[in-house]
Design an enzyme around this catalytic site. Structure first.
Site, PDB file in Angstrom:
ATOM      1  N   ASP A 142      38.419 134.040  51.569  1.00  0.00           N
ATOM      2  CA  ASP A 142      39.890 134.581  50.841  1.00  0.00           C
ATOM      3  C   ASP A 142      40.440 136.313  51.012  1.00  0.00           C
ATOM      4  OD1 ASP A 142      37.897 135.965  49.720  1.00  0.00           O
ATOM      5  OD2 ASP A 142      38.898 135.472  47.645  1.00  0.00           O
ATOM      6  N   ASN A 143      39.526 136.577  51.784  1.00  0.00           N
ATOM      7  CA  ASN A 143      39.923 138.127  52.259  1.00  0.00           C
ATOM      8  C   ASN A 143      38.921 138.802  52.850  1.00  0.00           C
ATOM      9  OD1 ASN A 143      39.704 138.539  48.580  1.00  0.00           O
ATOM     10  ND2 ASN A 143      38.545 139.573  49.931  1.00  0.00           N
ATOM     11  N   HIS A 184      30.589 136.985  47.779  1.00  0.00           N
ATOM     12  CA  HIS A 184      31.302 138.159  46.918  1.00  0.00           C
ATOM     13  C   HIS A 184      30.061 139.042  45.402  1.00  0.00           C
ATOM     14  CE1 HIS A 184      33.415 140.068  43.049  1.00  0.00           C
ATOM     15  NE2 HIS A 184      34.439 139.712  44.024  1.00  0.00           N
ATOM     16  N   ARG A 187      44.512 132.903  46.710  1.00  0.00           N
ATOM     17  CA  ARG A 187      43.405 131.659  46.648  1.00  0.00           C
ATOM     18  C   ARG A 187      44.667 130.566  46.315  1.00  0.00           C
ATOM     19  NH1 ARG A 187      37.735 130.945  46.218  1.00  0.00           N
ATOM     20  NH2 ARG A 187      37.548 133.487  46.330  1.00  0.00           N
ATOM     21  N   LYS A 227      34.412 128.635  42.729  1.00  0.00           N
ATOM     22  CA  LYS A 227      35.281 129.195  41.359  1.00  0.00           C
ATOM     23  C   LYS A 227      36.898 128.931  42.045  1.00  0.00           C
ATOM     24  CE  LYS A 227      36.877 134.281  42.095  1.00  0.00           C
ATOM     25  NZ  LYS A 227      36.225 136.015  43.618  1.00  0.00           N
ATOM     26  N   HIS A 267      38.901 130.839  39.787  1.00  0.00           N
ATOM     27  CA  HIS A 267      39.986 132.190  39.301  1.00  0.00           C
ATOM     28  C   HIS A 267      41.538 131.780  39.141  1.00  0.00           C
ATOM     29  CE1 HIS A 267      39.751 136.200  40.016  1.00  0.00           C
ATOM     30  NE2 HIS A 267      39.709 136.702  39.051  1.00  0.00           N
ATOM     31  N   LYS A 282      39.231 144.939  51.739  1.00  0.00           N
ATOM     32  CA  LYS A 282      39.561 144.219  50.784  1.00  0.00           C
ATOM     33  C   LYS A 282      40.296 145.230  49.501  1.00  0.00           C
ATOM     34  CE  LYS A 282      38.218 141.649  46.545  1.00  0.00           C
ATOM     35  NZ  LYS A 282      37.118 141.384  45.772  1.00  0.00           N
ATOM     36  N   SER A 329      35.570 135.661  39.334  1.00  0.00           N
ATOM     37  CA  SER A 329      34.752 135.933  39.880  1.00  0.00           C
ATOM     38  C   SER A 329      33.430 135.973  39.565  1.00  0.00           C
ATOM     39  CB  SER A 329      35.067 137.303  40.592  1.00  0.00           C
ATOM     40  OG  SER A 329      36.513 136.842  40.916  1.00  0.00           O
ATOM     41  N   ASP A 342      34.016 134.087  49.631  1.00  0.00           N
ATOM     42  CA  ASP A 342      34.630 135.568  49.043  1.00  0.00           C
ATOM     43  C   ASP A 342      34.362 136.134  49.568  1.00  0.00           C
ATOM     44  OD1 ASP A 342      35.740 136.771  46.870  1.00  0.00           O
ATOM     45  OD2 ASP A 342      35.680 135.361  44.659  1.00  0.00           O
ATOM     46  N   ASP A 343      35.022 136.854  50.248  1.00  0.00           N
ATOM     47  CA  ASP A 343      35.304 138.646  50.595  1.00  0.00           C
ATOM     48  C   ASP A 343      33.911 138.753  51.876  1.00  0.00           C
ATOM     49  OD1 ASP A 343      36.196 138.942  48.429  1.00  0.00           O
ATOM     50  OD2 ASP A 343      34.510 140.509  47.454  1.00  0.00           O
ATOM     51  N   CYS A 403      41.154 138.309  45.226  1.00  0.00           N
ATOM     52  CA  CYS A 403      41.217 136.795  45.387  1.00  0.00           C
ATOM     53  C   CYS A 403      41.758 135.716  44.733  1.00  0.00           C
ATOM     54  CB  CYS A 403      39.952 136.926  44.354  1.00  0.00           C
ATOM     55  SG  CYS A 403      38.332 137.616  44.450  1.00  0.00           S
TER      56      CYS A 403
END
Length: 487
Positions: free
Chosen positions: A287-288, A235, A94, A143, A145, A308, A168, A50-51, A90
């Site tokens: 994810d990004n 994240h 996903r 996660k 989300h 992001k 998150s 994540d991130d 996010c």
């Protein structure tokens, strides 16, 4: 029988016993061979962080973070240096990974908040749904989300098992902006459909997710499986266990990445120990791009522009590593562009699964991953963000940006130690064109020199707008579908 001699009786009984044992053995071998045939279906492990920024892996250039397991994974497999998450946020990203759709096609935008009124529509087919039809056991640890209402949770979307958080990890009462901006309730930890805890400390979460992943692999070594490991880290807020605290030269952020690398290593080690390593595709990506406003608690998108929350390359281009011994090349770098929408149809092709009847956007890119071709099956890639705003289109090596507002930390005071800095917002008033083949950092706007390319891309954009809509041009799309609506 009573007229046979004693020796003849013995020989007769021996023959009968031999036939019986032979039949049982044949029956046993048949069952065993059936299990082997069943397990010839490849396992799939999809690891999503994540991130995590493009540069935040050793083999992608991280200057102060050691990632020996990911680096080894890349040596034993492939790395894509032109892989993009479908959106720089996010939930949308996903949804795309799991369904093969541009997220705006299926009504998922931005990052869903707790108690969101919508979620991923259970009528959409996820990778887990698809593979369950093929007899796979499925699990997600980490996660989710994609909606926290009971009807949107993982066990309603094709997953047999779930352990993790529903959104998150910063959506909790300890958020630095709790009170002035947010009013979050305690962060729930789920086991399947039940809340088993609320979190005040996330230091053990990466370890717990890894333990669940290892256990799932061990339990399913004789069955085909799909394992989705969706790490909530890196994240913010950043958390790491004691075993990695202070181990990195990159501070807490680096410690977190090192623990994620350890987790990947534990999964790969388990696959080998259970003898299913060569029958398992493992994918690692993010994810990004990195959340740049958090400064020293943020990753790095270098060498790309922004991060992001933007459609510039730094917001969506992320590290991608895949390993499948004997099926994918070793130590190969692939430069052909691939997007998150392509994961679903590629896994479908690999597992001989049937694609959904409803339209998806991704393409099977297995021939790109194996090195059989360097040509993308896509006519173009479309960079949507926010609520259905078409910010950019990539056509071959060209990327055309349309007028839109975006955020930047350039020239702004950086956040520090978990507190965010403030973004500056820029209004891009005119179209800009970049040739990513020679200017991947997007510094040289060449729109005046290539009117024919601009014309081609505008035609592609208008076609996609008619299909999926575009809030910036107030175009209504004719092929979008509704998200799930909370009951």
């Amino acid at each position: 029988m009573k007229f046979l001699s004693l020796s003849s009786r013995f020989l007769y009984m021996l023959a009968v016993a031999t036939v019986f044992v032979s039949c049982k053995k044949t029956e046993s071998e048949s069952v065993e061979n059936s299990a082997v045939e069943k397990h010839k279906k490849p396992n799939v492990v999809f690891i999503l962080t994540d991130d995590q920024g493009f540069e935040d892996v050793g083999c992608f250039g991280a200057p102060a973070i050691k990632t020996p397991h990911l680096d080894q994974m890349a040596k034993e497999g492939i790395k894509l240096i032109d892989f993009s998450a479908t959106q720089p946020v996010c939930s949308a990203s996903r949804a795309s990974y799991l369904t093969g759709c541009y997220p705006n096609r299926i009504g998922i935008h931005n990052a869903l908040m707790p108690d969101a009124k919508i979620g991923l529509n259970p009528e959409e087919i996820t990778i887990a749904d698809m593979l369950k039809e093929q007899g796979y056991n499925t699990a997600i640890f980490g996660k989710w989300h994609l909606g926290d209402a009971p009807e949107f949770m993982p066990t309603k979307q094709g997953f047999d098992e779930y352990f993790g958080i529903p959104y998150s990890n910063d959506m909790w009462p300890h958020h630095p902006q709790q009170g002035p901006i947010f009013n979050f309730d305690p962060l729930p930890l789920y086991q399947n459909e039940k809340v088993v805890d609320t979190l005040n400390d996330q230091s053990l979460l990466t370890t717990q997710i890894t333990e669940h992943a290892v256990s799932f692999i061990q339990k399913n070594k004789n069955n085909p499986f799909f394992l989705y490991v969706a790490h909530p880290q890196p994240h913010v807020p950043l958390f790491v266990s004691d075993k990695f605290k202070g181990k990195s030269e990159r501070g807490l952020y680096g410690d977190v990445i090192m623990e994620i690398d350890w987790s990947v290593g534990e999964i790969l080690k388990t696959l080998k120990a259970e003898g299913i390593d060569e029958n398992t595709l493992v994918i690692f990506t993010s994810d990004n791009g990195p959340w740049l406003s958090y400064g020293n608690h943020s990753g790095s998108a270098k060498p790309f522009r922004e991060g992001k929350g933007t459609s510039w390359e730094g917001g969506q281009r992320v590290p991608f590593i895949a390993r499948f011994p004997g099926k994918l090349p070793q130590n190969k770098t692939i430069t052909t562009p691939v997007m998150g929408i392509d994961i679903f149809p590629t896994i479908a092709a690999l597992t001989n699964s049937t694609l959904p009847k409803k339209k998806i956007d991704g393409k099977n890119v297995w021939d790109i991953l194996t090195g059989k071709t360097t040509t993308t099956p896509h006519e173009a890639f479309y960079y949507y963000y926010r609520v259905n705003e078409l910010h950019a289109v990539r056509y071959k090596d060209w990327k055309l940006y349309f007028p839109h507002k975006y955020r930047t930390m350039e020239g702004q005071p950086q956040g520090k130690d978990g507190l965010p800095g403030e973004y500056k917002h820029i209004d891009l008033k005119k179209m800009e064109l970049y040739n990513l083949a020679i200017d991947s950092v997007e510094q040289n706007n060449v729109i005046e020199k290539h009117p024919e390319i601009v014309k081609t891309i505008i035609e592609l954009a208008n076609k996609k707008r008619n299909e999926l809509g575009d809030a910036l041009t107030k175009t209504e799309g004719s092929e979008t579908r509704s998200p799930g609506i909370r009951l």
